[in-house]
Scaffold this motif. Sequence first.
Motif, PDB file in Angstrom:
ATOM      1  N   GLU A 336       3.443 -30.910  31.219  1.00 43.23           N
ATOM      2  CA  GLU A 336       4.141 -32.190  31.440  1.00 43.23           C
ATOM      3  C   GLU A 336       3.786 -33.181  30.337  1.00 43.23           C
ATOM      4  O   GLU A 336       2.818 -32.985  29.614  1.00 43.23           O
ATOM      5  CB  GLU A 336       3.740 -32.769  32.797  1.00 43.23           C
ATOM      6  CG  GLU A 336       4.607 -32.258  33.910  1.00 43.23           C
ATOM      7  CD  GLU A 336       4.193 -32.805  35.274  1.00 43.23           C
ATOM      8  OE1 GLU A 336       3.122 -33.454  35.367  1.00 43.23           O
ATOM      9  OE2 GLU A 336       4.927 -32.555  36.234  1.00 43.23           O
ATOM     10  N   GLU A 337       4.543 -34.262  30.274  1.00 40.02           N
ATOM     11  CA  GLU A 337       4.345 -35.295  29.250  1.00 40.02           C
ATOM     12  C   GLU A 337       2.893 -35.756  29.175  1.00 40.02           C
ATOM     13  O   GLU A 337       2.343 -35.961  28.093  1.00 40.02           O
ATOM     14  CB  GLU A 337       5.275 -36.482  29.580  1.00 40.02           C
ATOM     15  CG  GLU A 337       5.466 -37.482  28.463  1.00 40.02           C
ATOM     16  CD  GLU A 337       6.145 -36.886  27.231  1.00 40.02           C
ATOM     17  OE1 GLU A 337       5.570 -37.009  26.152  1.00 40.02           O
ATOM     18  OE2 GLU A 337       7.241 -36.294  27.371  1.00 40.02           O
ATOM     19  N   GLU A 362       7.118 -28.723  28.748  1.00 40.89           N
ATOM     20  CA  GLU A 362       7.242 -28.331  27.338  1.00 40.89           C
ATOM     21  C   GLU A 362       6.526 -27.003  27.107  1.00 40.89           C
ATOM     22  O   GLU A 362       5.405 -26.799  27.582  1.00 40.89           O
ATOM     23  CB  GLU A 362       6.620 -29.388  26.428  1.00 40.89           C
ATOM     24  CG  GLU A 362       6.781 -29.018  24.959  1.00 40.89           C
ATOM     25  CD  GLU A 362       5.970 -29.870  23.986  1.00 40.89           C
ATOM     26  OE1 GLU A 362       6.201 -29.753  22.777  1.00 40.89           O
ATOM     27  OE2 GLU A 362       5.102 -30.627  24.442  1.00 40.89           O
ATOM     28  N   ARG A 392       2.757 -27.372  20.074  1.00 45.93           N
ATOM     29  CA  ARG A 392       3.788 -27.993  20.915  1.00 45.93           C
ATOM     30  C   ARG A 392       5.154 -27.657  20.338  1.00 45.93           C
ATOM     31  O   ARG A 392       5.516 -28.163  19.283  1.00 45.93           O
ATOM     32  CB  ARG A 392       3.571 -29.500  20.930  1.00 45.93           C
ATOM     33  CG  ARG A 392       2.277 -29.924  21.597  1.00 45.93           C
ATOM     34  CD  ARG A 392       1.625 -31.115  20.916  1.00 45.93           C
ATOM     35  NE  ARG A 392       2.577 -32.147  20.617  1.00 45.93           N
ATOM     36  CZ  ARG A 392       2.429 -33.417  20.942  1.00 45.93           C
ATOM     37  NH1 ARG A 392       1.355 -33.815  21.600  1.00 45.93           N
ATOM     38  NH2 ARG A 392       3.317 -34.295  20.621  1.00 45.93           N
ATOM     39  N   GLY A 394       8.186 -28.369  21.509  1.00 49.62           N
ATOM     40  CA  GLY A 394       9.278 -29.324  21.714  1.00 49.62           C
ATOM     41  C   GLY A 394      10.406 -28.739  22.560  1.00 49.62           C
ATOM     42  O   GLY A 394      11.362 -29.433  22.895  1.00 49.62           O
ATOM     43  N   ASP A 395      10.300 -27.462  22.915  1.00 53.05           N
ATOM     44  CA  ASP A 395      11.317 -26.845  23.787  1.00 53.05           C
ATOM     45  C   ASP A 395      10.890 -27.002  25.242  1.00 53.05           C
ATOM     46  O   ASP A 395       9.726 -26.811  25.579  1.00 53.05           O
ATOM     47  CB  ASP A 395      11.469 -25.352  23.453  1.00 53.05           C
ATOM     48  CG  ASP A 395      12.072 -25.142  22.083  1.00 53.05           C
ATOM     49  OD1 ASP A 395      13.114 -25.762  21.803  1.00 53.05           O
ATOM     50  OD2 ASP A 395      11.486 -24.393  21.272  1.00 53.05           O
ATOM     51  N   MET A 396      11.861 -27.341  26.092  1.00 50.50           N
ATOM     52  CA  MET A 396      11.584 -27.536  27.513  1.00 50.50           C
ATOM     53  C   MET A 396      12.068 -26.312  28.296  1.00 50.50           C
ATOM     54  O   MET A 396      13.140 -25.772  28.011  1.00 50.50           O
ATOM     55  CB  MET A 396      12.317 -28.782  28.040  1.00 50.50           C
ATOM     56  CG  MET A 396      12.049 -30.048  27.243  1.00 50.50           C
ATOM     57  SD  MET A 396      10.304 -30.514  27.205  1.00 50.50           S
ATOM     58  CE  MET A 396      10.068 -31.037  28.889  1.00 50.50           C
ATOM     59  N   ARG A 410      15.598 -29.475  24.925  1.00 49.79           N
ATOM     60  CA  ARG A 410      14.715 -29.778  23.810  1.00 49.79           C
ATOM     61  C   ARG A 410      14.243 -31.214  23.955  1.00 49.79           C
ATOM     62  O   ARG A 410      14.991 -32.057  24.435  1.00 49.79           O
ATOM     63  CB  ARG A 410      15.516 -29.638  22.513  1.00 49.79           C
ATOM     64  CG  ARG A 410      14.787 -29.002  21.395  1.00 49.79           C
ATOM     65  CD  ARG A 410      15.628 -28.806  20.150  1.00 49.79           C
ATOM     66  NE  ARG A 410      16.946 -29.380  20.154  1.00 49.79           N
ATOM     67  CZ  ARG A 410      18.064 -28.672  20.020  1.00 49.79           C
ATOM     68  NH1 ARG A 410      18.007 -27.372  19.913  1.00 49.79           N
ATOM     69  NH2 ARG A 410      19.231 -29.275  20.003  1.00 49.79           N
ATOM     70  N   LYS A 411      13.012 -31.472  23.585  1.00 47.68           N
ATOM     71  CA  LYS A 411      12.479 -32.828  23.696  1.00 47.68           C
ATOM     72  C   LYS A 411      13.204 -33.790  22.751  1.00 47.68           C
ATOM     73  O   LYS A 411      13.585 -34.881  23.126  1.00 47.68           O
ATOM     74  CB  LYS A 411      11.003 -32.804  23.317  1.00 47.68           C
ATOM     75  CG  LYS A 411      10.060 -33.005  24.478  1.00 47.68           C
ATOM     76  CD  LYS A 411       8.659 -32.963  23.969  1.00 47.68           C
ATOM     77  CE  LYS A 411       7.741 -33.766  24.835  1.00 47.68           C
ATOM     78  NZ  LYS A 411       6.342 -33.565  24.448  1.00 47.68           N
ATOM     79  N   ALA A 412      13.388 -33.367  21.514  1.00 51.99           N
ATOM     80  CA  ALA A 412      13.948 -34.262  20.501  1.00 51.99           C
ATOM     81  C   ALA A 412      15.466 -34.148  20.471  1.00 51.99           C
ATOM     82  O   ALA A 412      15.998 -33.083  20.203  1.00 51.99           O
ATOM     83  CB  ALA A 412      13.374 -33.908  19.133  1.00 51.99           C
ATOM     84  N   THR A 413      16.156 -35.258  20.743  1.00 48.56           N
ATOM     85  CA  THR A 413      17.617 -35.214  20.670  1.00 48.56           C
ATOM     86  C   THR A 413      18.063 -35.248  19.202  1.00 48.56           C
ATOM     87  O   THR A 413      19.216 -34.971  18.915  1.00 48.56           O
ATOM     88  CB  THR A 413      18.245 -36.413  21.405  1.00 48.56           C
ATOM     89  OG1 THR A 413      17.558 -37.584  20.975  1.00 48.56           O
ATOM     90  CG2 THR A 413      18.151 -36.261  22.900  1.00 48.56           C
TER      91      THR A 413
END
Length: 512
Positions: A336-337, A362, A392, A394-396, A410-413
């Motif tokens: 988690e975050e 993540e 990390r 960045g994939d959820m 994905r975390k980053a748009t």
Amino acid sequence: MFSLFPALVSGSVADRSALRFGDRSLTYAELAASAGALAARLDGAGRVALWATPTLETAVGAVAALLAGVPAVPLNPRSGETELGHIVGDSAPSLVLAAPGDTLPAALGALERIDVEVTTETAAEEGAEAGVEAEEGTEVVVGVTAAVRDPASPALVVYTSGTTGPPKGAVIPRRAIAATLDALADAWQWTGDDVLVHGLPLFHVHGLIIGVLGPLRRGGSVRHLGRFSAEGVARELDAGATMLFGVPTMYHRLAEALGEDPGLAEALRGARLLVSGSAALPLHDHERIRAATGRGVVERYGMTETLMNTSVRADGEVRPGTVGVPLPGVGLRLVEEDGTRIAWYEADGTPAGAYDGESVGEIQVRGPNLFTGYLNRPDATAAAYSADGWFRTGDMAVLDPDGSVRIVGRKATDLIKSGGYKIGAGEIENALLEHPGVREAAVAGEPDADLGELVAAWIVPLDLQAPPSAGELADHVALRLAPHKRPRTVRFLEALPRNDMGKILKRELPRD
Ligand code: MCA
Ligand code: AMP
């Protein structure tokens, strides 16, 4: 001794086809001679750039650099001047390897050039020439430097886009290549009897490491199509190829072609393994291929920095939408975050925590498959790891009740995956802002049935009455960065939606 290519060095499969590009091919003995002679010339060089056209010369150049223990930097031959200038400036190669006759751009003009000569004479025929000794029972023994023996030494520097700024060079050690290829061999029952067909570019992990070095590490064969086509795939599968590797766009195009070409269905049905990776394969394409061929497409999940992390196993069940289980040696957890661990795998490979198909976290990984860092970017390298040393991604994802990993986002748009290429929005925005007719620019991914996502741009022109054309802006980006980074859709606005802090609100950009 640690060796990346045992079959090449031992001469155990000397007469077997190693590489085939179109109508040009090399046996293991011929590859040993060609790459061995070049390796002797590279001994002691610093980093070498590799002009990575989809040709025999690129494969031979990569093998030679690896035999010599010299790190290679594969270059996209379609890279534009800004991108190439950055990569050459950052990686500072001592020379460039290219096929004879290739014209190199100005950004490489200052580098010494070595032509990759491909010979179909074996070392035994040529004699012990240029540092290559032919010993009884072996085809080639290449000068062994300390770097060749050390699995931790850098093998390749592969440039990969981030959300902002220019691409970063991921330093991939020899150990990671060996570890990932051996783990895939286990998951896919991949042997020297396999014949792989693909048409992937050779300046990324998928095409070069998995698709060329993979077969060579097994002592098997690869047939490269030069450029992907459904006809080429069908032809090679009909002619004895056992495995196909591709990005989802290629499987989408195969699925589209299936309707018109009954021979293609037959050819795909005959393959031992169909493997997709670099992005998610949509359910619709999975289903169309299964309906027409009876075959499931195996998905595996990787990243330039980590090489391969998970795969559906050849002896497992293909469940569309999942990327399988961690490969041998790979540690994987969902976090988690705030750093709380949601689900993970125990050392014996059993899933633990909330593997309920619902709890999203993540993906973080560790293992011998990981890179050693970004070249010249200790800040970015440090930021890529958690406090306790996990990478990390960045994939959820969620873990399904059967333990399979299901990627959900994905975390980053600001990262776009188009045709399997990772593309940073910031890099394209910066290029667009250099156009004299552009006042403001925003870039984001948009869903696309063929490319997965396409690059879309929103432009506030300097003159709303006379904006630059969409084609001009696409060419502008293609010439500076690379054609696959060009915006495929351009919309013109009077102003970009921004919040009180002036930050662009990408979710509010009009989509029609
Ligand atoms: C068109 N073209 C242009 C322009 N417009 N060139 C310059 N300027 C323009 N304005 C040219 C293109 O260069 C190309 O030329 C042709 O038109 C078609 O372009 P395009 O539409 O972009 O190509 P495509 O046919 O749509 O490409 C689809 C593709 C490609 C073949 C699937 O996206 C591809 O090869 N993807 C593979 C990506 C990959 O390997 N990713 C792995 C990353 P021409 O026709 O002459 O070529 S590694 C990774 O992700 C990890 C580790 C993993 O898990 O694998
Ligand atoms: P790259 O940086 O080009 O190596 O791309 C790595 C990224 O591709 C990963 O972080 C994922 O987002 C994506 N990716 C690779 N394989 C898959 C897959 N089978 N399914 C979904 N996404 C994937």
